[in-house]
Design a protein around this motif. Structure first.
Motif, PDB file in Angstrom:
ATOM      1  N   UNK A 173       0.817  -1.220   0.000  1.00 12.26           N
ATOM      2  CA  UNK A 173       0.000   0.000   0.000  1.00 12.26           C
ATOM      3  C   UNK A 173       0.847   1.264   0.000  1.00 12.26           C
ATOM      4  N   UNK A 174       1.825   1.355   0.855  1.00 11.64           N
ATOM      5  CA  UNK A 174       2.637   2.566   0.962  1.00 11.64           C
ATOM      6  C   UNK A 174       3.329   2.876  -0.353  1.00 11.64           C
ATOM      7  N   UNK A 175       3.901   1.845  -0.968  1.00 13.82           N
ATOM      8  CA  UNK A 175       4.583   2.036  -2.250  1.00 13.82           C
ATOM      9  C   UNK A 175       3.593   2.405  -3.337  1.00 13.82           C
ATOM     10  N   UNK A 176       2.435   1.743  -3.358  1.00 12.27           N
ATOM     11  CA  UNK A 176       1.423   2.026  -4.377  1.00 12.27           C
ATOM     12  C   UNK A 176       0.970   3.482  -4.310  1.00 12.27           C
ATOM     13  N   UNK A 177       0.706   3.975  -3.112  1.00 11.57           N
ATOM     14  CA  UNK A 177       0.290   5.370  -2.952  1.00 11.57           C
ATOM     15  C   UNK A 177       1.396   6.309  -3.402  1.00 11.57           C
ATOM     16  N   UNK A 178       2.607   6.016  -3.039  1.00 10.16           N
ATOM     17  CA  UNK A 178       3.742   6.869  -3.428  1.00 10.16           C
ATOM     18  C   UNK A 178       3.886   6.928  -4.948  1.00 10.16           C
ATOM     19  N   UNK A 179       3.719   5.799  -5.613  1.00  9.05           N
ATOM     20  CA  UNK A 179       3.825   5.773  -7.071  1.00  9.05           C
ATOM     21  C   UNK A 179       2.664   6.511  -7.725  1.00  9.05           C
ATOM     22  N   UNK A 180       1.483   6.391  -7.144  1.00 10.95           N
ATOM     23  CA  UNK A 180       0.331   7.132  -7.652  1.00 10.95           C
ATOM     24  C   UNK A 180       0.540   8.633  -7.497  1.00 10.95           C
ATOM     25  N   UNK A 181       1.022   9.047  -6.355  1.00  9.55           N
ATOM     26  CA  UNK A 181       1.247  10.466  -6.103  1.00  9.55           C
ATOM     27  C   UNK A 181       2.258  11.057  -7.070  1.00  9.55           C
TER      28      UNK A 181
END
Length: 238
Positions: A173-181
């Motif tokens: 989740x943390x990585x996914x959000x960072x990549x989306x941002x």
């Protein structure tokens, strides 16, 4: 409309759906999650199967599934292609694209570093074949050497990437959000295999994205879904 570009729903050809009944159950769940179109993307491992034989088998089973899927999301064919040496010069790379389009879904080997050779072949697919690679579930590789170099291909417009919907609620989740941002992610996809393994949970994923990033992130994803549907399904020029 959500457009799922990564789904293992052709029965009996890989580690996805085991039966037509299971595939139809997954498609009903996808419809209930707001997904209007799905590309069936069975795994293709160049070192394990003959493409010609595999193509015939997947096509036959896909056609049978499509006949039974009336009232469910639109279905189209493609592959999830694990990177193999020579992918950028193979005679059948064009036949591995998503719905015969100028996009190909590529996954890096799991558990291995992303090498300069791999990235060079990805570039060659783009420059020499005029096909845009979409890097599957990019969030999985964030701890591997070469990950940041893969992101540079996205920065340069050579490749695109998706994340899995389930990654918005699991250890990625943390990585996914960072990549989306950072706008490295064009769309989310289900990568659905079964009701237990990566089911279609796009509604949950989109709610989490809106919670973390606001409605503007959802609008950007919606624009990308529309663009890919136009270019992959309707075959409108990029």
């Amino acid at each position: 409309m959500l457009f799922d570009i990564h789904a293992h729903i052709i029965p009996g050809v890989d580690d996805g759906a085991d039966s037509y009944e299971e595939a139809l159950t997954l498609l009903k769940a996808a419809r209930n999650n707001g997904i209007g179109a799905v590309i069936a993307t069975p795994h293709f491992y160049a070192d394990m199967v003959s493409f010609e034989e595999y193509e015939l088998e997947t096509e036959s089973r896909f056609n049978s599934l499509k006949q039974q899927a009336d009232g469910l999301p639109e279905l189209f064919r493609g592959y999830e292609v694990r990177y193999f040496r020579g992918i950028s010069t193979s005679e059948y790379t064009r036949r591995l694209t998503l719905n015969g389009s100028e996009y190909i879904l590529v996954e890096f080997p799991y558990g291995e570093d992303i090498t300069d050779r791999m990235l060079g072949d990805i570039e060659d697919i783009y420059y020499n074949m005029n096909i845009t690679p979409i890097l599957a579930h990019i969030e999985r590789y964030h701890k591997y050497n070469g990950f940041r170099n893969a992101l540079r291909l996205i920065d340069d417009g050579i490749a695109m990437a998706h994340i899995n919907a389930t990654s918005l609620t699991d250890q990625f989740k943390k990585t996914a959000i960072r990549l989306l941002e950072a706008e490295y992610v064009s769309v989310i996809a289900t990568d659905m295999h079964s009701a237990d393994e990566r089911p279609p949970v796009c509604d949950t994923a989109l709610k989490e994205i809106e919670k973390q990033m606001g409605r503007s992130a959802l609008l950007r994803l919606a624009d990308n879904y529309d663009r890919l549907y136009n270019e992959i399904v309707l075959n409108k020029n990029k």
